[in-house]
Design a protein around this motif. Sequence first.
Motif, PDB file in Angstrom:
ATOM      1  N   ALA A 458       0.837  -1.204   0.000  1.00  0.00           N
ATOM      2  CA  ALA A 458       0.000   0.000   0.000  1.00  0.00           C
ATOM      3  C   ALA A 458       0.869   1.249   0.000  1.00  0.00           C
ATOM      4  O   ALA A 458       0.587   2.233  -0.697  1.00  0.00           O
ATOM      5  N   GLY A 461       2.202   1.830  -3.455  1.00  0.00           N
ATOM      6  CA  GLY A 461       1.209   2.474  -4.310  1.00  0.00           C
ATOM      7  C   GLY A 461       1.136   3.959  -4.061  1.00  0.00           C
ATOM      8  O   GLY A 461       1.078   4.765  -5.005  1.00  0.00           O
ATOM      9  N   VAL A 468      -4.908   3.758  -3.833  1.00  0.00           N
ATOM     10  CA  VAL A 468      -4.761   2.382  -3.376  1.00  0.00           C
ATOM     11  C   VAL A 468      -6.142   1.885  -2.949  1.00  0.00           C
ATOM     12  O   VAL A 468      -6.759   2.489  -2.064  1.00  0.00           O
TER      13      VAL A 468
END
Length: 472
Positions: A458, A461, A468
């Motif tokens: 995450a 991202g 995300v």
Amino acid sequence: MTAMAPTGQRLGVLALARPTFDVPYAEEMAARAFARLDEAGIVTVGPRNLLFDADAARQAAAALVDEAIDDLLLLQVTFTDASMTLELARVIPRPLAIWAFPEPRSGGRLRLNSFCGLNLAGHALGRAGLSYTYLYQSPDLPLAEKDPRKWAAKHDQADNSGKAGVTPSQADAARATAVLAGLKGRRIGLIGEHPAGFDTCRFDGTTLGELTGISIDRIALGNLFERAAATPLATTAQRRREVETLRGIDAVDQAQLAKSLTLFEGLASLKAEKGLSAFAVRCWPEMFTEYGCAICGPMGMMNGSGVPAACEADVYGAVTALMLQEIAGEPSWLVDIVDMDGADDTSVFWHCGSAPLSMQDPAYAPEAQIHSNRKMPLLYQFPLKAGRITIARLSQANNEPHLMIASGEVVQRPLSFTGTSGVVRLDASAAKARDGLIGGAYEHHVAMVYGDHLGAIAALGAALGLPVRALA
């Protein structure tokens, strides 16, 4: 005379299939679906035979255009690419519904792969801005809702903004920063072009380079074949000894096996010469029809050696697998999601036979297998080991780049289908995740890696500047 449906709708119905799957079983499933529609009193228009190619589908569609139909229902009887679904949706501008069918996790071949076809179609329709509803249900069950317009729907963009609900730690952020820096300058070998109708595999190299710092080397399939064919016999013999422990290795066609093993040498040659970190390979049909073997096992070897190899020339899939590998520090794998069972609350992650051996269930001795449709080696065969996994996809769903993430557990179960597969209990319920996957128009390929790395992926991202989103 068949009674009118309670809604007063007339459905144009077309049954899509491919002859490389189990045709008798597909015909049986289609017949059951038509019988269920008849039993529900739904008026259907259109041929009831399976449509195996574009010409047959176009002829059937041309006949439907002149009919007074209110809606178009596509029976996704087996896996197909999305090209005809898109064409039919445009030629017949009626509300569209797709009905796909589960199949038993029998341990044998994937006879229909209907869910994957539904997923691929949903993604292509989402990228084309076309709405649809869908049903994923056995034709043996009654239709709880007879009006296809009230089946599960593609999420509106506003409903698909999905927050991941993950708060990365400082360590996650530091790890993501280091991985992102390490990705810059990496090269991925794209061997051949993705199959027609695989919108999930479309990509723009410039956009990808600006986003990740990764560049693409385009390599002709013939280049790989030439390198593989030039493999010295001694090298092939050595590679054969390395797979000697696979159960059933002596039972497969040995000439085809030797060819398959040379494909690993071809990939290794390209990796060394061009400095490649991953591959996206057009794995069918030319591997079978032109070179004469399967590349699944050699791709599994590549995955196991730390060089992610994505099927169907899926560049974004290869990039995602590389990201997960670098986050986790161990091999990743690009899979198809081929079933999501709400009653059992599990999903099946599968690919023909390309999982790295490090992912095998230790209670199951890995086998040599032939491709279920093309009947050629080499494929690995084993169920996945139990354990925590992290799942991701660098996604282009609905033409909005983002990082899709999820997590769950591989549970110890018997082999679901021939090849390499695992039964996964996602942290979100299977029913909710299914609606997120299909309704959100996500790709049918996702990457997985063992371990709990959700925070780090995450954070990666976010470092890429991408939204995300959780799968469900």
